[in-house]
Design an enzyme around this catalytic site. Structure first.
Site, PDB file in Angstrom:
ATOM      1  N   SER A   1       0.857  -1.189   0.000  1.00  0.00           N
ATOM      2  CA  SER A   1       0.000   0.000   0.000  1.00  0.00           C
ATOM      3  C   SER A   1       0.894   1.239   0.000  1.00  0.00           C
ATOM      4  O   SER A   1       1.719   1.380  -0.901  1.00  0.00           O
ATOM      5  CB  SER A   1      -0.953  -0.027   1.208  1.00  0.00           C
ATOM      6  OG  SER A   1      -1.870   1.038   1.134  1.00  0.00           O
ATOM      7  N   THR A   2       0.779   2.097   1.004  1.00  0.00           N
ATOM      8  CA  THR A   2       1.548   3.337   1.024  1.00  0.00           C
ATOM      9  C   THR A   2       3.049   3.053   0.960  1.00  0.00           C
ATOM     10  O   THR A   2       3.579   2.308   1.767  1.00  0.00           O
ATOM     11  CB  THR A   2       1.253   4.122   2.311  1.00  0.00           C
ATOM     12  OG1 THR A   2      -0.158   4.129   2.515  1.00  0.00           O
ATOM     13  CG2 THR A   2       1.765   5.540   2.216  1.00  0.00           C
TER      14      THR A   2
ATOM     15  N   HIS B 207      -2.745  -1.077  -3.262  1.00  0.00           N
ATOM     16  CA  HIS B 207      -3.895  -0.182  -3.108  1.00  0.00           C
ATOM     17  C   HIS B 207      -3.723   1.027  -4.028  1.00  0.00           C
ATOM     18  O   HIS B 207      -2.816   1.827  -3.843  1.00  0.00           O
ATOM     19  CB  HIS B 207      -4.015   0.300  -1.668  1.00  0.00           C
ATOM     20  CG  HIS B 207      -4.284  -0.795  -0.690  1.00  0.00           C
ATOM     21  ND1 HIS B 207      -3.982  -0.695   0.647  1.00  0.00           N
ATOM     22  CD2 HIS B 207      -4.846  -2.030  -0.849  1.00  0.00           C
ATOM     23  CE1 HIS B 207      -4.344  -1.814   1.269  1.00  0.00           C
ATOM     24  NE2 HIS B 207      -4.857  -2.640   0.374  1.00  0.00           N
TER      25      HIS B 207
ATOM     26  N   MET C 136      -0.036   1.285   5.127  1.00  0.00           N
ATOM     27  CA  MET C 136      -0.767   1.647   6.331  1.00  0.00           C
ATOM     28  C   MET C 136      -1.881   0.636   6.576  1.00  0.00           C
ATOM     29  O   MET C 136      -2.475   0.118   5.635  1.00  0.00           O
ATOM     30  CB  MET C 136      -1.367   3.052   6.146  1.00  0.00           C
ATOM     31  CG  MET C 136      -2.149   3.565   7.340  1.00  0.00           C
ATOM     32  SD  MET C 136      -2.640   5.294   7.127  1.00  0.00           S
ATOM     33  CE  MET C 136      -3.733   5.177   5.715  1.00  0.00           C
TER      34      MET C 136
ATOM     35  N   ASP D 143      -4.347  -4.667   6.093  1.00  0.00           N
ATOM     36  CA  ASP D 143      -4.812  -5.501   4.985  1.00  0.00           C
ATOM     37  C   ASP D 143      -3.695  -6.455   4.572  1.00  0.00           C
ATOM     38  O   ASP D 143      -2.561  -6.039   4.352  1.00  0.00           O
ATOM     39  CB  ASP D 143      -5.217  -4.614   3.799  1.00  0.00           C
ATOM     40  CG  ASP D 143      -5.804  -5.411   2.642  1.00  0.00           C
ATOM     41  OD1 ASP D 143      -6.393  -6.488   2.898  1.00  0.00           O
ATOM     42  OD2 ASP D 143      -5.696  -4.963   1.488  1.00  0.00           O
TER      43      ASP D 143
END
Length: 349
Positions: free
Chosen positions: A169-170, A195, A288, A291
């Site tokens: 993600s991030t 994401h 972050m 997930d």
């Protein structure tokens, strides 16, 4: 320090956008907008004077574009930057470049009915600025055009029937670039959930493909997976794996978000646990939230090998930490070693 507000500097050439971003961010009691600059030249002196914790940066501006300014920031005065980008193909490609260069995240910049559209993304903007304030940002050297040094598999390497699933993600755009671009062309098939909204995943796949020895593409529904290929979940679709006969295939669906996301890393990992089991390698990278943590645990329980990115090289040590705390990570390694770790685990068993 308790009660200390996150200081934000907004950089955008549109007076209306500066006003709306200021209003949106100031509505949160934990954030203080300390200034708003119409271009990077003014922003440069404001950074020195105001010492903000986070910068929001427009991509297209006069005097100096956002990318050139970002490169200077990350080299000379590294700090968390959230890009504000239009949802166009050009905007998506520039945003991918910004994330590779060290920007923490981005929010879509509306072009129609701006006031109403910004109200809709207000919570996303606030949460990304807060998250950016905690990110681990390091100085960057000037980008080079040198191709990455490809890895060579060691003795005993065998990718037959092996499936690699990666979740991020991030910070994932930069992390995935570091992993994928050094892989050899005979790497096992790799499925990735990062994401990212629609429009951006296509640009991301094309960018990685141009830099890599493996073929990188946005995943399509019901396609057989092959070694030497990387399949990235398209924005707003879950990517899963299934097996039919002796072959593996991709499957896309538009089911509700899982763990707050579509695409969801948990959805990908759960399907790989079910259909590939001990033939799989699961990798969880910077991001972050949590997930992918539960899905990686399922993969481990199904006999898969699992790898997590370590804290020191994660831009945001959220997802790998959640997986580690759940007991889902067999080995935690620096991002620069993850590609080699994947290849080392593709041994004849």
């Amino acid at each position: 320090m308790a009660g200390k507000k996150i200081k934000v500097l907004i950089v955008d050439d549109s007076a209306l956008i500066r006003q709306l971003l200021t209003s949106a961010l100031s509505s949160d009691p934990e954030i203080e907008v300390v200034g708003a600059a119409p271009d990077p030249l003014i922003a440069r002196s404001m950074i020195k004077e105001l010492n903000p914790d986070v910068l929001t940066l427009d991509v297209e501006m006069p005097n100096m574009d956002g990318i050139s300014f970002l490169e200077k920031i990350m080299r000379l005065r590294p700090m968390p930057v959230v890009m504000v980008s239009t949802l166009t193909q050009k905007g998506a490609a520039i945003t991918m470049q910004a994330l590779e260069m060290g920007a923490v995240d981005f929010v879509p910049k509306p072009t129609l009915d701006i006031k109403h559209a910004l109200e809709e993304i207000k919570q996303e903007l606030i949460s990304k600025v807060k998250m950016a304030s905690t990110a681990r940002v390091v100085a960057r050297s000037r980008p080079t055009d040198q191709p990455p040094k490809r890895l060579t598999p060691g003795p005993g390497f065998n990718s037959t029937d092996i499936i690699v699933a990666i979740g991020s993600s991030t910070g994932g755009v930069e992390a995935l670039k570091e992993v994928i671009t050094v892989l050899p062309p005979d790497s096992p098939p790799i499925l990735i959930t990062q994401h990212m909204p629609p429009r951006f995943t296509g640009s991301f796949a094309a960018r990685l493909d141009s830099l890599s020895a493996v073929a990188v593409s946005e995943a399509k529904d019901n396609v057989r997976v092959f070694p030497g290929h990387v399949y990235i979940a398209p924005g707003d679709y879950h990517l899963t794996l299934y097996r039919s006969g002796g072959h593996y295939y991709t499957r896309l669906n538009h089911d509700p978000p899982v763990s707050g996301h579509r695409p969801s890393v948990d959805v990908l990992f759960n399907s790989v646990a079910e259909h590939a089991g001990h033939n799989a390698i699961g990798v969880i990278l910077t991001g972050m939230g949590k997930d992918g943590a539960a899905g990686l645990k399922k993969m481990l329980e199904a006999g898969a090998q699992t790898i997590g990115q370590d804290e020191s090289t994660s831009l945001v040590y959220g997802m790998p930490k959640a997986a580690k705390l759940m007991g889902a990570v067999q080995a935690e390694v620096a991002i620069g070693q993850i590609a080699a770790e994947i290849l080392n685990r593709c041994k004849q068993r």
